[in-house]
Enzyme design. Structure first.
Site, PDB file in Angstrom:
ATOM      1  N   ASP A   8      32.143 109.704  27.288  1.00  0.00           N
ATOM      2  CA  ASP A   8      30.774 109.200  27.423  1.00  0.00           C
ATOM      3  C   ASP A   8      30.658 108.264  28.621  1.00  0.00           C
ATOM      4  O   ASP A   8      29.970 107.255  28.571  1.00  0.00           O
ATOM      5  CB  ASP A   8      30.346 108.484  26.135  1.00  0.00           C
ATOM      6  CG  ASP A   8      28.861 108.109  26.147  1.00  0.00           C
ATOM      7  OD1 ASP A   8      28.104 108.705  26.942  1.00  0.00           O
ATOM      8  OD2 ASP A   8      28.469 107.208  25.390  1.00  0.00           O
TER       9      ASP A   8
ATOM     10  N   GLU B  66      23.668 108.465  19.446  1.00  0.00           N
ATOM     11  CA  GLU B  66      24.425 107.370  20.034  1.00  0.00           C
ATOM     12  C   GLU B  66      23.511 106.378  20.743  1.00  0.00           C
ATOM     13  O   GLU B  66      23.742 105.168  20.711  1.00  0.00           O
ATOM     14  CB  GLU B  66      25.461 107.915  21.026  1.00  0.00           C
ATOM     15  CG  GLU B  66      26.441 106.885  21.558  1.00  0.00           C
ATOM     16  CD  GLU B  66      25.967 106.133  22.789  1.00  0.00           C
ATOM     17  OE1 GLU B  66      26.578 105.111  23.140  1.00  0.00           O
ATOM     18  OE2 GLU B  66      24.974 106.568  23.414  1.00  0.00           O
ATOM     19  N   GLU B  67      22.450 106.882  21.384  1.00  0.00           N
ATOM     20  CA  GLU B  67      21.657 106.048  22.277  1.00  0.00           C
ATOM     21  C   GLU B  67      20.856 104.961  21.557  1.00  0.00           C
ATOM     22  O   GLU B  67      20.714 103.859  22.071  1.00  0.00           O
ATOM     23  CB  GLU B  67      20.697 106.912  23.110  1.00  0.00           C
ATOM     24  CG  GLU B  67      21.374 107.831  24.121  1.00  0.00           C
ATOM     25  CD  GLU B  67      22.059 107.084  25.247  1.00  0.00           C
ATOM     26  OE1 GLU B  67      22.109 105.845  25.228  1.00  0.00           O
ATOM     27  OE2 GLU B  67      22.564 107.753  26.163  1.00  0.00           O
TER      28      GLU B  67
ATOM     29  N   HIS C 204      28.117 112.523  22.796  1.00  0.00           N
ATOM     30  CA  HIS C 204      26.859 112.505  22.029  1.00  0.00           C
ATOM     31  C   HIS C 204      25.850 113.500  22.584  1.00  0.00           C
ATOM     32  O   HIS C 204      25.639 113.599  23.787  1.00  0.00           O
ATOM     33  CB  HIS C 204      26.283 111.094  21.924  1.00  0.00           C
ATOM     34  CG  HIS C 204      25.875 110.438  23.204  1.00  0.00           C
ATOM     35  ND1 HIS C 204      24.614 110.605  23.756  1.00  0.00           N
ATOM     36  CD2 HIS C 204      26.528 109.584  24.025  1.00  0.00           C
ATOM     37  CE1 HIS C 204      24.517 109.879  24.863  1.00  0.00           C
ATOM     38  NE2 HIS C 204      25.661 109.261  25.057  1.00  0.00           N
TER      39      HIS C 204
ATOM     40  N   ASP D  23      24.891 111.657  30.793  1.00  0.00           N
ATOM     41  CA  ASP D  23      24.857 110.826  29.592  1.00  0.00           C
ATOM     42  C   ASP D  23      24.086 111.545  28.486  1.00  0.00           C
ATOM     43  O   ASP D  23      22.904 111.295  28.302  1.00  0.00           O
ATOM     44  CB  ASP D  23      24.205 109.476  29.915  1.00  0.00           C
ATOM     45  CG  ASP D  23      24.290 108.484  28.782  1.00  0.00           C
ATOM     46  OD1 ASP D  23      25.154 108.665  27.901  1.00  0.00           O
ATOM     47  OD2 ASP D  23      23.490 107.531  28.762  1.00  0.00           O
TER      48      ASP D  23
ATOM     49  N   HIS E 114      20.606 106.427  32.178  1.00  0.00           N
ATOM     50  CA  HIS E 114      19.347 106.083  31.503  1.00  0.00           C
ATOM     51  C   HIS E 114      18.133 106.161  32.427  1.00  0.00           C
ATOM     52  O   HIS E 114      17.101 105.546  32.138  1.00  0.00           O
ATOM     53  CB  HIS E 114      19.417 104.668  30.900  1.00  0.00           C
ATOM     54  CG  HIS E 114      20.380 104.529  29.780  1.00  0.00           C
ATOM     55  ND1 HIS E 114      20.540 103.352  29.066  1.00  0.00           N
ATOM     56  CD2 HIS E 114      21.246 105.415  29.209  1.00  0.00           C
ATOM     57  CE1 HIS E 114      21.460 103.521  28.128  1.00  0.00           C
ATOM     58  NE2 HIS E 114      21.904 104.766  28.201  1.00  0.00           N
TER      59      HIS E 114
END
Length: 461
Positions: free
Chosen positions: A352, A324-325, A278, A290, A426
């Site tokens: 991912d 995606e997130e 992503h 990520d 994140h």
């Protein structure tokens, strides 16, 4: 008759040995190209340093779309195109503030708003804290204990899991569903322990979801050090208040795009093998692991094939999925268009889980007999590269919708070493400097090798 039977066995065995030898030589060629002339590290540096955070709906997300399209065109892929997709547009606003209030003590702690959260009042929110270990304890306590308070979800990662993704899965429901559930019992806000095992002062964001028509209360993640401090004070003092202020908001949806590069198949051009990650990321850092690593590895797979002159039998796509997130809109749109265009997808691989040392692949919901055959046929080929672990397991959020529209597709997850991923995931630490060049290149070569084997031999055996 017996002679003919033995001759057939001999010839079949000889052909199998010859094919294994050919495959072995070709995999070596893939790895040599990846490790000597690899480009994913320099491409990742540009994505992280020249573009930066790429939250869906943001200007940087659009810059990433434009750049990755130009990058794949530069490599001369047979086709490069965009797929339109409407995505959420949530913005964080000014930096969050928070403090623990225990009697005369006021202790500042790091927090970040959860993605999709509403803001606090302009002057912030102050209320008494109640600590719970999860959704079940919240339900047991009920409205009488929760109403008017800030719910503090403090269930940590279970360290007994060797695969850290499993620990994340068993803890993340308190982040994704926790605020909506707490609101049902009259809570005025939510604080969630960051989804990581490491103890530090870096809070980790991530998506939360409110129920349609339900009460929306502000929700933030607190660093693990801050969570431990808050929990200790609750045990010592009994009654503790918490203050936090955040200024996030959700704006109208925005038009964005999946970015797709393709090498056209020579024998089965209407049958596709997809590899992707992503393109969007959270806004706290550069989205390096990520999922900058995943998208740059996916581009690299096609670049490797192009560089070594491999013309695949099936069409192979590198897909940069958007959103995606905090919405999964890109993966859903890709599957919708695959169905609309009557595309036959035989396999899809998602990267991912970070750009760490490759270990193998997980195959989603396939028959044990097929997994045994995959191990029997390909384990020895990938064993020299230490990426020979084939297991049943998850594949990836963005490729999952394909299964509903193309039931025969085999979904595959690239599985690197997981031990460091959630230290960064994140958080503000997910930056280019925390990616290892060689590990990144090995991952790209691993995926290219598996795609080559699928392209040559299929998955039916």
């Amino acid at each position: 008759m017996r002679f003919k039977f033995l001759l057939a066995i001999f010839l079949s065995s000889s052909l199998a040995v010859s094919a294994q030898h050919t495959d072995s030589l070709f995999l070596r060629k893939i790895y040599d190209e990846a490790l000597v002339n690899g480009k994913p590290y320099q491409n990742l540096e540009y994505l992280c340093k020249k573009i930066g955070p790429r939250l869906s709906g943001s200007a940087n997300a659009q810059k990433a779309v434009d750049w990755t399209k130009k990058l794949m065109e530069h490599y001369g892929f047979d086709r490069v195109f965009l797929q339109e997709v409407m995505v959420p547009h949530w913005v964080r606003g000014e930096k969050e503030q928070a403090k623990i209030i225990a009697g005369n003590q006021q202790i500042s702690v790091p927090v970040v708003a959860l993605g999709g959260s509403v803001a606090t009042a302009k002057n912030g929110l102050t209320a008494e804290v109640i600590e719970v270990q999860g959704l079940q304890e919240l339900k047991t306590l009920g409205e009488q204990a929760v109403k008017g308070k800030i719910v503090f979800y403090n269930r940590p990662f279970d360290p007994r899991f060797i695969e850290t993704g499993a620990a994340y899965s068993t803890a993340s429901d308190q982040r994704f569903r926790g605020p909506a559930e707490a609101a049902k019992y009259g809570a005025v806000g939510v604080i969630v322990r960051s989804m990581t095992e490491i103890i530090d002062d870096y809070p980790h964001t991530g998506a939360t979801s409110y129920e349609e028509g339900g009460n929306k209360i502000p929700a933030a993640a607190i660093s693990t050090k801050g969570a431990n401090q808050l929990s200790a004070l609750l045990k010592q003092k009994g009654a503790v208040q918490f203050y936090f202020k955040q200024n996030c908001q959700t704006l109208p949806d925005v038009l964005s795009y999946n970015v797709v590069g393709e090498l056209k198949g020579t024998e089965n051009p209407n049958e596709f093998i997809t590899v992707g990650g992503h393109l969007d990321s959270w806004d706290l850092a550069e989205g390096a692991h990520d999922d900058g690593t995943g998208v740059m590895q996916s581009v690299e797979v096609l670049r490797i094939f192009k560089a070594i002159g491999y013309r695949p039998k099936h069409s192979i796509r590198a897909v940069m999925f958007m959103n995606e997130e905090n919405g999964h809109k890109g993966g859903t749109k890709y599957a919708e268009l695959a169905q609309k265009n009557n595309e036959k997808h035989i396999a899809a691989i998602e990267s991912d889980e970070g750009g760490f040392t490759p270990r193998g692949f997980s195959f989603n919901a396939i028959q044990p007999q097929l997994l045994q055959k995959i191990n029997k046929n390909w384990k020895s080929l990938l064993e020299p590269y230490e990426v020979d672990r084939f297991i049943n397991g998850g594949a990836g959020t963005d490729i999952e919708p394909l299964k509903a529209t193309v039931p025969a597709v085999i979904l595959i997850g690239f599985r690197p070493d997981s031990q460091r991923y959630f230290d960064l995931h994140h958080s503000a630490k997910d930056v280019f400097e925390n990616v290892n060049k060689r590990e990144l290149e090995l991952g790209a070569a691993s995926m290219a090798s598996l795609i080559y084997l699928i392209d040559q031999h299929g998955l039916s055996f």
